[in-house]
Design a protein around this motif. Structure first.
Motif, PDB file in Angstrom:
ATOM      1  N   ASN A  84       0.824  -1.192   0.000  1.00  0.00           N
ATOM      2  CA  ASN A  84       0.000   0.000   0.000  1.00  0.00           C
ATOM      3  C   ASN A  84       0.873   1.262   0.000  1.00  0.00           C
ATOM      4  O   ASN A  84       1.791   1.391   0.777  1.00  0.00           O
ATOM      5  N   HIS A  85       0.575   2.159  -0.921  1.00  0.00           N
ATOM      6  CA  HIS A  85       1.233   3.474  -0.896  1.00  0.00           C
ATOM      7  C   HIS A  85       0.095   4.484  -0.996  1.00  0.00           C
ATOM      8  O   HIS A  85      -0.767   4.506  -0.116  1.00  0.00           O
ATOM      9  N   HIS A  86       0.028   5.290  -2.052  1.00  0.00           N
ATOM     10  CA  HIS A  86      -1.115   6.155  -2.268  1.00  0.00           C
ATOM     11  C   HIS A  86      -2.316   5.316  -2.727  1.00  0.00           C
ATOM     12  O   HIS A  86      -2.162   4.152  -3.062  1.00  0.00           O
ATOM     13  N   THR A  87      -3.491   5.927  -2.749  1.00  0.00           N
ATOM     14  CA  THR A  87      -4.667   5.301  -3.360  1.00  0.00           C
ATOM     15  C   THR A  87      -4.679   5.700  -4.826  1.00  0.00           C
ATOM     16  O   THR A  87      -4.876   6.865  -5.154  1.00  0.00           O
ATOM     17  N   GLU A  88      -4.404   4.738  -5.697  1.00  0.00           N
ATOM     18  CA  GLU A  88      -4.262   5.055  -7.113  1.00  0.00           C
ATOM     19  C   GLU A  88      -5.443   5.900  -7.616  1.00  0.00           C
ATOM     20  O   GLU A  88      -6.604   5.627  -7.307  1.00  0.00           O
ATOM     21  N   ALA A  89      -5.110   6.934  -8.385  1.00  0.00           N
ATOM     22  CA  ALA A  89      -6.130   7.794  -8.991  1.00  0.00           C
ATOM     23  C   ALA A  89      -6.770   7.018 -10.142  1.00  0.00           C
ATOM     24  O   ALA A  89      -6.353   7.109 -11.295  1.00  0.00           O
ATOM     25  N   THR A  90      -7.781   6.245  -9.791  1.00  0.00           N
ATOM     26  CA  THR A  90      -8.316   5.235 -10.700  1.00  0.00           C
ATOM     27  C   THR A  90      -8.788   5.816 -12.029  1.00  0.00           C
ATOM     28  O   THR A  90      -8.495   5.257 -13.092  1.00  0.00           O
ATOM     29  N   SER A  91      -9.507   6.933 -11.992  1.00  0.00           N
ATOM     30  CA  SER A  91     -10.023   7.511 -13.242  1.00  0.00           C
ATOM     31  C   SER A  91      -8.888   7.994 -14.133  1.00  0.00           C
ATOM     32  O   SER A  91      -8.959   7.894 -15.364  1.00  0.00           O
ATOM     33  N   MET A  92      -7.830   8.519 -13.513  1.00  0.00           N
ATOM     34  CA  MET A  92      -6.669   8.933 -14.305  1.00  0.00           C
ATOM     35  C   MET A  92      -5.959   7.709 -14.880  1.00  0.00           C
ATOM     36  O   MET A  92      -5.429   7.765 -15.985  1.00  0.00           O
ATOM     37  N   LEU A  93      -5.935   6.617 -14.123  1.00  0.00           N
ATOM     38  CA  LEU A  93      -5.353   5.389 -14.664  1.00  0.00           C
ATOM     39  C   LEU A  93      -6.179   4.905 -15.862  1.00  0.00           C
ATOM     40  O   LEU A  93      -5.622   4.495 -16.886  1.00  0.00           O
ATOM     41  N   TYR A  94      -7.488   4.974 -15.743  1.00  0.00           N
ATOM     42  CA  TYR A  94      -8.327   4.588 -16.890  1.00  0.00           C
ATOM     43  C   TYR A  94      -7.965   5.447 -18.112  1.00  0.00           C
ATOM     44  O   TYR A  94      -7.896   4.954 -19.243  1.00  0.00           O
ATOM     45  N   ALA A  95      -7.760   6.751 -17.872  1.00  0.00           N
ATOM     46  CA  ALA A  95      -7.413   7.655 -18.975  1.00  0.00           C
ATOM     47  C   ALA A  95      -6.056   7.285 -19.565  1.00  0.00           C
ATOM     48  O   ALA A  95      -5.909   7.172 -20.787  1.00  0.00           O
ATOM     49  N   ALA A  96      -5.082   7.093 -18.693  1.00  0.00           N
ATOM     50  CA  ALA A  96      -3.724   6.781 -19.171  1.00  0.00           C
ATOM     51  C   ALA A  96      -3.719   5.474 -19.953  1.00  0.00           C
ATOM     52  O   ALA A  96      -3.052   5.351 -20.991  1.00  0.00           O
ATOM     53  N   ARG A  97      -4.458   4.505 -19.440  1.00  0.00           N
ATOM     54  CA  ARG A  97      -4.541   3.211 -20.119  1.00  0.00           C
ATOM     55  C   ARG A  97      -5.156   3.376 -21.506  1.00  0.00           C
ATOM     56  O   ARG A  97      -4.691   2.813 -22.498  1.00  0.00           O
ATOM     57  N   GLU A  98      -6.219   4.177 -21.592  1.00  0.00           N
ATOM     58  CA  GLU A  98      -6.896   4.349 -22.879  1.00  0.00           C
ATOM     59  C   GLU A  98      -6.000   5.094 -23.872  1.00  0.00           C
ATOM     60  O   GLU A  98      -5.957   4.738 -25.058  1.00  0.00           O
ATOM     61  N   CYS A  99      -5.266   6.101 -23.389  1.00  0.00           N
ATOM     62  CA  CYS A  99      -4.323   6.811 -24.277  1.00  0.00           C
ATOM     63  C   CYS A  99      -3.343   5.814 -24.913  1.00  0.00           C
ATOM     64  O   CYS A  99      -3.110   5.845 -26.128  1.00  0.00           O
ATOM     65  N   ALA A 100      -2.777   4.956 -24.084  1.00  0.00           N
ATOM     66  CA  ALA A 100      -1.770   4.012 -24.582  1.00  0.00           C
ATOM     67  C   ALA A 100      -2.415   2.932 -25.444  1.00  0.00           C
ATOM     68  O   ALA A 100      -1.827   2.465 -26.427  1.00  0.00           O
ATOM     69  N   ARG A 101      -3.618   2.544 -25.077  1.00  0.00           N
ATOM     70  CA  ARG A 101      -4.325   1.505 -25.845  1.00  0.00           C
ATOM     71  C   ARG A 101      -4.609   2.005 -27.267  1.00  0.00           C
ATOM     72  O   ARG A 101      -4.422   1.269 -28.251  1.00  0.00           O
ATOM     73  N   LEU A 102      -5.035   3.260 -27.383  1.00  0.00           N
ATOM     74  CA  LEU A 102      -5.335   3.815 -28.705  1.00  0.00           C
ATOM     75  C   LEU A 102      -4.065   3.959 -29.537  1.00  0.00           C
ATOM     76  O   LEU A 102      -4.061   3.669 -30.743  1.00  0.00           O
ATOM     77  N   LEU A 103      -2.967   4.379 -28.882  1.00  0.00           N
ATOM     78  CA  LEU A 103      -1.687   4.458 -29.599  1.00  0.00           C
ATOM     79  C   LEU A 103      -1.231   3.075 -30.031  1.00  0.00           C
ATOM     80  O   LEU A 103      -0.662   2.908 -31.120  1.00  0.00           O
ATOM     81  N   GLY A 104      -1.477   2.085 -29.181  1.00  0.00           N
ATOM     82  CA  GLY A 104      -1.101   0.718 -29.528  1.00  0.00           C
ATOM     83  C   GLY A 104      -1.866   0.221 -30.743  1.00  0.00           C
ATOM     84  O   GLY A 104      -1.306  -0.455 -31.617  1.00  0.00           O
ATOM     85  N   GLU A 105      -3.144   0.560 -30.817  1.00  0.00           N
ATOM     86  CA  GLU A 105      -3.948   0.173 -31.987  1.00  0.00           C
ATOM     87  C   GLU A 105      -3.408   0.825 -33.252  1.00  0.00           C
ATOM     88  O   GLU A 105      -3.379   0.220 -34.320  1.00  0.00           O
ATOM     89  N   GLU A 106      -2.990   2.090 -33.107  1.00  0.00           N
ATOM     90  CA  GLU A 106      -2.492   2.815 -34.275  1.00  0.00           C
ATOM     91  C   GLU A 106      -1.081   2.360 -34.649  1.00  0.00           C
ATOM     92  O   GLU A 106      -0.764   2.264 -35.841  1.00  0.00           O
ATOM     93  N   GLY A 107      -0.267   2.063 -33.629  1.00  0.00           N
ATOM     94  CA  GLY A 107       1.161   1.771 -33.847  1.00  0.00           C
ATOM     95  C   GLY A 107       1.985   3.023 -33.580  1.00  0.00           C
ATOM     96  O   GLY A 107       1.594   4.118 -33.995  1.00  0.00           O
ATOM     97  N   MET A 108       3.109   2.864 -32.900  1.00  0.00           N
ATOM     98  CA  MET A 108       3.893   4.041 -32.514  1.00  0.00           C
ATOM     99  C   MET A 108       4.482   4.733 -33.751  1.00  0.00           C
ATOM    100  O   MET A 108       4.459   5.967 -33.845  1.00  0.00           O
TER     101      MET A 108
END
Lengths: 410, 410
Positions: free
Chosen positions: A261-285
């Motif tokens: 346990n450290h901080h309480t992960e900012a879950t909604s921001m994690l969802y955002a960060a995950r989606e940003c990377a997921r969309l880039l992954g679909e497109e290709g770097m």
């Protein structure tokens, strides 16, 4: 009580140096339901996010995760965790964000030495090697893309160079990642930090970070205590990381299999960060970088077509932002305000030595699209005309269309 | 590339000590369109947010704003900005989050002294006064509500007491605010920090903070440099705040009329924080506290009705969380896992001296509702039965209904 209505922001097209409009899929992902901190779905999302950012950073680093805060939080976490107070940090400064690295380095107690290039230029490897020889730093901290000058510092080979002189290489890639080539492993970068609000097409508030094994070893060599449970009396000041929130060792233990346990992960921001990377992954770097290159080139050519002069070394410009001199006799802020008021389009002002001298126009993330570029060029043409500037009719859009035609747009 | 699907979290009812389910209006607000950092609508939203949190904190403090990070970021920002290294900080510890204040205080270079109450109890003003007399601290740092023990430390009069001995009073109100009375001005609190993920019904990731004029004066007396523009050579180590990200002087200048550039505000988190406070403002702070009191009392009575024994001094329990001993012979984690797997309901485990001994059940924020309480009590009854525990049929719901009937639920 302050009377306040439901949130209802005006519609803006954000064509400055960032933040930019988030991809609607990213902001929609943020409204997904919350789950508990150690829910199996949450830890799985964390693991997926680590994997997705390995692709974004082009690395196999196990230690690839998020710092909960803006891109500046990632910078501070890297520096406070990697640098023992009194150690030497070399900061090659070629714009505002180099100065920020210098300042944060000083704040966390580093002995910071700087070398400088004029705004609008970048360093050669030889200049960096000379400084490595002279100063023998423990860490080299430098920006890849500095939006204040629009420059993109070449980093190829710099990791090996730093390692030869016993230094770690840290780089802030907030402004460049996703829109310009970044090869963390191939270039030997030991630590890189980013933000979502530029070419990753998300909102500010989460800072992806990756750490090489060498960087993790340095962090692990520093003294830690388990989060909030006990203090370690024998920890000597200076060896212990002077921050709990930014202690990357603790953040690693939270993201790693131990799940301490450290901080309480900012879950909604994690969802955002995950989606940003997921969309880039679909497109290709590589494809995302090429999209930024084409749209950035179209914007730059369009601004040429409007008779504006570009600022800085164009051979080393980032794909995703261009600066142009404000024409003699025009009030730069009045033109920017007019663009916002009349067309809902934001472009950027500038700082430091460029204050009042250039506008900065971005084409990044979700806004690296032909329609956004052409709309912006039309609006700038109209606004220049309203300001009394003589402009070739359709000169901006026309020049941009040539770039798009070459790139195959039909 | 890691294959990753669109985000699709399971539906959970989060009845632990937090984070909890966000109010859907809050997560919807996060998906609102982004605007530029200095867009007139953005600065207006920032000003509105400051006003709304003055109501939430019950203060007239001009310096009321957000720190971009989780609740722990707010704690570190307060301590690193208020305390000059070497200054004395008194931390009255009555649970895990007191230990966290101790650790963060030590990390930022304070000379930390602690006093302790056993977990499940709180301090009397006399105990705090004795420690003030003995240690003469510069700052007293203490938690209002500590979820690890469910205790709510009375703070009335403590500000005046601290000031009489020349100390500032800082308090972490993350777990208590919105669900328990908090009167920042009336109680003379100099600095308070919070998080959204408990009774404010939002996601983790933004830390509301308020600072008295006295606290602002202390922060303003420390050395600063303008963000990223220049370094101040003459700043002596120790006087300058050892963090850029958490330098509350710079964050004040960003939120204040000067609007000096610091971090790029996490706009979607600001939208969330604003909506949390806006909804509380519509309800009224006293009404929100009463809602937490009634629903918390119903949950506690319901757990009594299931034959579970409460932990800790019930006269000083927070309204929004209750701990009960795990019955002899039951595997506490197996019951919790069963609740999650079979009913989608999360309740909490515990830490430190209470590890494996109690469950913690929350009724906070959006989940401080009769349907959530009664659903949870039903599920716990079923799960206890599945685990072989003998329970009075309907004993939990029945006891809760008595509380609700007394409160006027028909």
């Amino acid at each position: 009580m302050t009377a306040a209505a439901q949130i209802n922001p005006p519609t803006r097209l954000l064509m400055g140096p960032g933040p930019i409009n988030a991809d609607p899929r990213v902001t929609r992902a943020m409204s997904a339901a919350l789950v508990g901190q150690y829910d199996p779905s949450m830890t799985e999302y964390m693991n997926e996010t680590m994997g997705l950012y390995r692709e974004v950073f082009q690395t196999r680093n196990e230690a690839t995760m998020l710092v909960d805060g803006t891109s500046r939080a990632g910078i501070e976490a890297a520096l406070v965790s990697l640098v023992v107070p009194g150690q030497k940090v070399l900061v090659p400064v070629f714009g505002r964000f180099g100065l920020l690295l210098q300042e944060i380095g000083e704040r966390v107690g580093a002995d910071v030495v700087t070398i400088h290039r004029p705004w609008g230029e970048v360093f050669t490897p030889e200049e960096i090697e000379d400084a490595l020889k002279e100063h023998r730093p423990d860490v080299v901290a430098m920006v890849q893309g500095d939006t204040s000058t629009t420059m993109n510092q070449p980093l190829e080979g710099l990791g090996e160079l730093c390692h030869r002189y016993g230094a770690l290489l840290y780089t802030d890639v907030t402004a460049s990642i996703g829109g310009n080539t970044l090869l963390v492993d191939e270039w030997g970068i030991d630590a890189a930090t980013a933000g979502l609000q530029k070419c990753l097409a998300g909102p500010s508030g989460s800072s992806p970070i990756t750490l090489s094994e060498r960087a993790v070893e340095v962090i692990r060599s520093r003294k830690h205590v388990e989060a909030g449970i006990a203090s370690e009396d024998e920890a000597e000041r200076g060896e212990r990381i002077a921050s709990n929130y930014f202690d990357l060792g603790m953040i690693l233990d939270y993201w790693g299999p131990q799940r301490l346990n450290h901080h309480t992960e900012a879950t909604s921001m994690l969802y955002a960060a995950r989606e940003c990377a997921r969309l880039l992954g679909e497109e290709g770097m590589a494809e995302a970088v090429e999209r930024h290159r084409v749209n950035g080139a179209a914007m730059a050519a369009g601004l040429d077509g409007l008779g504006l002069q570009r600022f800085g070394d164009q051979a080393h410009r980032m794909n995703n932002v261009v600066a142009v001199y404000i024409p003699e006799g025009l009030d730069g802020d009045a033109v920017r305000n007019g663009l916002l008021q009349n067309f809902g389009i934001e472009i950027g002002t500038s700082f430091g030595p460029l204050h009042g001298k250039v506008w900065r126009v971005g084409t990044m993330g979700y806004n690296a699209r032909p329609d956004a570029v052409l709309t912006t060029l039309s609006a700038i043409e109209s606004q220049l005309r309203l300001a009394g500037q003589s402009v070739v009719a359709g000169g901006g859009v026309g020049a941009a269309l040539e770039i798009y035609a070459d790139a195959g747009l039909r």
